[in-house]
Design an enzyme around this catalytic site. Structure first.
Site, PDB file in Angstrom:
ATOM      1  N   LYS A 157       3.700   1.888  16.116  1.00  0.00           N
ATOM      2  CA  LYS A 157       4.804   1.703  15.168  1.00  0.00           C
ATOM      3  C   LYS A 157       4.889   2.865  14.181  1.00  0.00           C
ATOM      4  O   LYS A 157       5.963   3.355  13.856  1.00  0.00           O
ATOM      5  CB  LYS A 157       4.587   0.387  14.417  1.00  0.00           C
ATOM      6  CG  LYS A 157       5.672   0.045  13.422  1.00  0.00           C
ATOM      7  CD  LYS A 157       5.341  -1.245  12.685  1.00  0.00           C
ATOM      8  CE  LYS A 157       6.442  -1.618  11.715  1.00  0.00           C
ATOM      9  NZ  LYS A 157       6.055  -2.714  10.823  1.00  0.00           N
ATOM     10  N   GLN A 158       3.754   3.284  13.671  1.00  0.00           N
ATOM     11  CA  GLN A 158       3.729   4.343  12.649  1.00  0.00           C
ATOM     12  C   GLN A 158       2.359   5.009  12.702  1.00  0.00           C
ATOM     13  O   GLN A 158       1.448   4.482  13.335  1.00  0.00           O
ATOM     14  CB  GLN A 158       3.977   3.739  11.273  1.00  0.00           C
ATOM     15  CG  GLN A 158       2.865   2.823  10.781  1.00  0.00           C
ATOM     16  CD  GLN A 158       3.330   1.874   9.701  1.00  0.00           C
ATOM     17  OE1 GLN A 158       3.830   0.800  10.007  1.00  0.00           O
ATOM     18  NE2 GLN A 158       3.130   2.246   8.450  1.00  0.00           N
TER      19      GLN A 158
ATOM     20  N   GLU B 211       1.143  -1.769  13.202  1.00  0.00           N
ATOM     21  CA  GLU B 211       1.186  -3.237  13.254  1.00  0.00           C
ATOM     22  C   GLU B 211       1.568  -3.755  14.644  1.00  0.00           C
ATOM     23  O   GLU B 211       1.691  -4.969  14.828  1.00  0.00           O
ATOM     24  CB  GLU B 211       2.155  -3.762  12.186  1.00  0.00           C
ATOM     25  CG  GLU B 211       1.644  -3.512  10.780  1.00  0.00           C
ATOM     26  CD  GLU B 211       2.641  -3.882   9.685  1.00  0.00           C
ATOM     27  OE1 GLU B 211       3.831  -4.060  10.005  1.00  0.00           O
ATOM     28  OE2 GLU B 211       2.218  -3.973   8.511  1.00  0.00           O
TER      29      GLU B 211
ATOM     30  N   TRP C  67       0.837  -1.210   0.000  1.00  0.00           N
ATOM     31  CA  TRP C  67       0.000   0.000   0.000  1.00  0.00           C
ATOM     32  C   TRP C  67       0.867   1.253   0.000  1.00  0.00           C
ATOM     33  O   TRP C  67       0.382   2.348  -0.267  1.00  0.00           O
ATOM     34  CB  TRP C  67      -0.953   0.014   1.213  1.00  0.00           C
ATOM     35  CG  TRP C  67      -0.279   0.269   2.548  1.00  0.00           C
ATOM     36  CD1 TRP C  67       0.706  -0.473   3.111  1.00  0.00           C
ATOM     37  CD2 TRP C  67      -0.538   1.352   3.466  1.00  0.00           C
ATOM     38  NE1 TRP C  67       1.074   0.060   4.333  1.00  0.00           N
ATOM     39  CE2 TRP C  67       0.324   1.178   4.575  1.00  0.00           C
ATOM     40  CE3 TRP C  67      -1.409   2.434   3.472  1.00  0.00           C
ATOM     41  CZ2 TRP C  67       0.336   2.055   5.670  1.00  0.00           C
ATOM     42  CZ3 TRP C  67      -1.399   3.294   4.568  1.00  0.00           C
ATOM     43  CH2 TRP C  67      -0.529   3.107   5.646  1.00  0.00           C
ATOM     44  N   ASP C  68       2.160   1.093   0.249  1.00  0.00           N
ATOM     45  CA  ASP C  68       3.099   2.215   0.222  1.00  0.00           C
ATOM     46  C   ASP C  68       2.946   3.027  -1.072  1.00  0.00           C
ATOM     47  O   ASP C  68       3.068   4.247  -1.079  1.00  0.00           O
ATOM     48  CB  ASP C  68       4.554   1.709   0.269  1.00  0.00           C
ATOM     49  CG  ASP C  68       4.850   0.803   1.449  1.00  0.00           C
ATOM     50  OD1 ASP C  68       3.915   0.147   1.933  1.00  0.00           O
ATOM     51  OD2 ASP C  68       6.014   0.734   1.868  1.00  0.00           O
TER      52      ASP C  68
HETATM   53  C1  BGC Z   1       5.046  -1.162   7.517  1.00  0.00           C
HETATM   54  C2  BGC Z   1       3.979  -1.252   6.450  1.00  0.00           C
HETATM   55  C3  BGC Z   1       4.645  -1.168   5.098  1.00  0.00           C
HETATM   56  C4  BGC Z   1       5.750  -2.196   4.957  1.00  0.00           C
HETATM   57  C5  BGC Z   1       6.528  -2.033   3.674  1.00  0.00           C
HETATM   58  C6  BGC Z   1       6.084  -2.252   7.295  1.00  0.00           C
HETATM   59  O1  BGC Z   1       7.093  -2.152   8.255  1.00  0.00           O
HETATM   60  O2  BGC Z   1       4.470  -1.320   8.800  1.00  0.00           O
HETATM   61  O3  BGC Z   1       3.050  -0.191   6.602  1.00  0.00           O
HETATM   62  O4  BGC Z   1       3.676  -1.370   4.106  1.00  0.00           O
HETATM   63  O5  BGC Z   1       6.662  -2.060   6.021  1.00  0.00           O
HETATM   64  O6  BGC Z   1       7.135  -0.780   3.602  1.00  0.00           O
END
Ligand code: BGC
Length: 768
Positions: free
Chosen positions: A601-602, A489, A358-359
């Site tokens: 986490k984000q 996550e 989804w990035d």
């Molecule tokens: C992130 C995801 C991301 C993936 C690839 C993961 O660490 O939590 O949001 O899509 O990395 O960049």
């Protein structure tokens, strides 16, 4: 301590002195690519020290059988990996019978430079061998933007204190493996090895996926820049072919080998023609010649930089970093092929399999949309449109029906291939970003035709998924979405993740709103889509009911939306009270401890607030930032950029700058101690966003383009350009003024600090 051996420079990444401990990190940082293929900056000559070999071809993957401890129904059978492709760059060197190997000889005056302005990698050093022979080496390498199936190397040696025999052994080798292979399988089947005068080709195919690839090389020689012919001997194995050329070279003379190489592959040519097609390509580039090809390379990169460049005055490290981010994004994806996409590690490593996340929709599309013609972003949207059937199949496997689609979290060909249950089954918010990207594209480019032609079908399928995935809670008298993982996550199987619920409602509303537009203004398309998707009035009503009655967790006491049900039960101890030794928590804590903790986490709630900023007032945005940011550990590379943009918006300038530094030099300074695995390509788009949307305050909601430029106190000025609806607008900001220039024909209406301005052709608008 982060790494700090990269020399600050405005246009180049420079390593001064040989850093043996950083070889694998440098191999990532100095990677080169041309959108169709890419490679880590491995040395041409043999290196017996620690190295991570990697060459990758866009779109060529292998379905590596899933490996999990405990199989769960619904798991994808495989993880799609972009394969480590045959190596064509290798040139082994023997000097008077001694192998040149930087791990064993003495190395002086080592310098490696990635010239981002020109797209060229160079390396020079003096080597002293065990017998005392000293020689000067200069190597130049690039992957051509003009001929994206080819690359070129010029490798020159000058004996310094001796005259003697130099042997070049250029080779191609298909005996390579992926370090991350699940079962130590070999992924390539060698079909044919062909040798001609100074050319060699290996035809191979991938097991299972049957991609056919021809890898080739063509070599030539020069003494003091005059072409010479050398006799060769051939050495073949089952998987490789090498040519040996020996000659005596006098002290002070320079012997060079030119090596042209690359790949043709079956996505672009009939498989029977691959060798022939590569012969043609290599002949062509050899006739053009190294210097002319290099000149073309400089011109092609100059064209990219014309719109993509961002200048920063007064902070050379910041300047270097933003160019590095922009450069790497362009090396990874150039937008001419809708079958390709942007893997989180691009062509710089194996992790994340080179697959699509989804990035792309959430982070990368705005970068490509603003720095290139709109067909580039459209190609990224079409990639998902072309995978809609697979997304419907994927949802079907999980029990959804009637054309509901769930796009995969990770994919190469549209099939899901992520196999951690909490992500595969639960991280469904990704489905919403597909629709957000369509909205973003249409809103920014003004190209509404995308919706009737392609987008509406995707919107209906995704809206169907949300309608079916939501369930009615009698207790709450609302629709709820249970058992999900949000962007954060570090929480799994939670109920009512605010971001997911908000996005689900928005997706349905946006789909229904556009259906109405099509019904009124695009009647033929409307009819076609309704028939194709079998969309009924009942579907409409059911979706609307879910959207109108969606539940959003909210705390009256804190006056904030809650990340999920029950979030306030956690011990909300801010991150800055954690011991340094406890971090990063994903390396120091057990998983259950992370799940019980409040640490984020984000961006999660803040990701939603970022996407839909126009729906919240500044006070609300600030309140949420103040509540969630102190709990955020930013352990995803995608995190700091969103926080930097919001911090700029709410006037927290120091925070915005701190987060900016973290995103922009994440790889150059190796903040997360993992750069040796590859670069964080997708988050690089976030760095661009942190300047353009963060400091520049660019927004584009409801067909209005606006700016609210600010400047970090550490900088003297900065400037960027955007391509907006066919016009190129340049924005310059210093501490005393802000200037807008329209470099094209059409006048551009913009709001600057809330005031409307029409910027006409060549006009310079100065705002003090
Ligand atoms: C992130 C995801 C991301 C993936 C690839 C993961 O660490 O939590 O949001 O899509 O990395 O960049």
């Amino acid at each position: 301590m982060n790494q700090d051996y990269i020399i600050p420079n405005e246009w180049s990444i420079i390593e001064d002195g040989f850093h043996k401990d950083h070889v694998t990190a440098s191999e990532s940082i100095f990677s080169i690519g041309n959108g169709a293929m890419g490679q880590r900056a491995n040395f041409e000559e043999n290196y017996s020290g620690d190295t991570f070999q990697g060459s990758y071809i866009g779109g060529i993957y292998y379905p590596d059988k899933t490996r999990v401890g405990w199989w769960k129904n619904g798991y994808p059978e495989y993880f799609a990996k972009v394969l480590n492709a045959p190596n064509w760059i290798g040139i082994n060197v023997n000097i008077n019978g001694i192998s040149l190997d930087l791990n064993t000889c003495k190395v002086y005056e080592f310098e490696r430079e990635l010239n981002m302005k020109e797209g060229v990698l160079t390396r020079s050093f003096i080597a002293e061998l065990s017998n005392g022979n000293q020689l000067k080496i200069f190597a130049t390498r690039f992957l051509s933007l003009d001929f994206n199936e080819a690359g070129a190397i010029k490798y020159s040696i000058t004996p310094i204190n001796f005259s003697g025999e130099i042997e070049f052994i250029p080779y191609i080798d298909a005996g390579i493996v992926n370090e991350d292979s699940n079962y130590d399988e070999y992924f390539w089947d060698i079909l044919q090895i062909e040798e001609q005068k100074n050319e060699a080709y290996i035809l191979s195919k991938t097991y299972k996926t049957e991609f056919h690839v021809c890898t080739g090389m063509k070599v030539g020689f020069a003494l003091n820049d005059y072409e010479i012919i050398l006799d060769k001997e051939t050495e073949k194995t089952e998987k490789s072919i090498a040519f040996k050329y020996k000659t005596n070279v006098k002290q002070g003379d320079t012997l060079s080998i030119y090596k042209y190489g690359g790949y043709t592959q079956s996505m672009n040519h009939p498989k029977e023609n691959l060798i022939f097609a590569l012969e043609k390509v290599l002949q062509k580039v050899a006739i053009i010649g190294f210097d002319n090809l290099l000149q073309k390379q400089k011109e092609a990169w100059a064209k990219i930089w014309e719109t993509a460049d961002i200048t920063i005055e007064g902070d050379v490290k910041a300047q270097q970093a933003i160019r590095f981010n922009i450069f790497q994004l362009n090396q990874t994806y150039l937008g001419e092929d809708s079958r390709l996409n942007i893997g989180p590690k691009g062509f710089t490593g194996e992790k994340y399999g080179g697959s699509t996340y989804w990035d792309t929709e959430a982070y990368c599309i705005p970068f490509y949309m603003s720095t290139k013609d709109k067909h580039v972003a459209k190609n990224l949207l079409l990639y998902r449109y072309n995978q809609l059937d697979k997304a419907i199949e994927n949802a079907g496997k999980l029990g959804f029906n009637s054309g509901a689609a769930l796009y995969p979290m990770v994919t190469m060909n549209g099939e899901e291939c992520h196999n951690e249950w909490e992500i595969t089954f639960e991280e469904i918010h990704r489905n919403g970003s597909m629709i957000y990207a369509i909205y973003n594209y249409v809103n920014y480019t003004g190209d509404y035709s995308y919706i009737p032609e392609f987008g509406m079908e995707v919107m209906i399928a995704v809206a169907r998924f949300w309608q079916q995935r939501a369930t009615f809670s009698k207790a709450k008298d609302k629709f709820v979405i249970l058992g999900v993982t949000g962007p954060n996550e570090y929480e799994n199987n939670i109920n009512n993740n605010w971001y997911t619920n908000y996005l689900a409602k928005w997706c349905i509303d946006y789909a229904l709103e556009n259906l109405q537009v099509l019904k009124a203004d695009y009647k033929a398309d409307y009819q076609r889509i309704i028939e194709k998707t079998k969309f009924s009035k009942n579907n409409f009503d059911a979706m609307k009911n879910v959207a109108d009655n969606m539940y959003f967790p909210f705390s009256e006491k804190e006056d904030v939306f809650l990340q999920q049900d029950g979030f306030l039960d956690k011990e909300l101890i801010p991150v800055d009270q954690l011991e340094k030794s406890e971090r990063p928590i994903n390396q120091k804590w057990s998983w259950d401890r992370i799940l019980r903790s409040p640490y984020i986490k984000q961006a999660d709630v803040l990701q939603g607030i970022y996407f839909f900023e126009n729906e919240f007032d500044t006070k609300t945005i600030k309140k949420h930032f103040d509540f969630y940011e102190p709990l955020t550990v930013h352990e995803s590379s995608l995190s700091p950029c969103v926080h930097s943009i919001i911090a700029s918006k709410i006037g927290m300038n120091n925070k915005a700058y701190e987060m900016y530094l973290r995103t922009s030099r994440l790889d150059l300074d190796d903040y997360n101690h993992e750069v040796h695995e590859g670069l964080h390509i997708t988050s690089m788009a976030g760095t661009w966003l942190s300047i353009v949307q963060g400091f520049g305050g660019m927004r584009n909601f409801d067909n209005v383009l606006s700016f609210n430029p600010q400047i970090p106190k550490e900088w003297k000025s900065y400037s960027f350009k955007i391509d907006y609806r066919g016009s190129t607008l340049k924005v310059y900001k210093s501490h005393s003024e802000c200037k807008f220039t329209n470099e094209s024909e059409l006048p551009v209406p913009v709001f600057v600090n809330g005031e409307e301005k029409i910027i006409s052709k060549d006009e310079l608008v100065i705002i003090s």
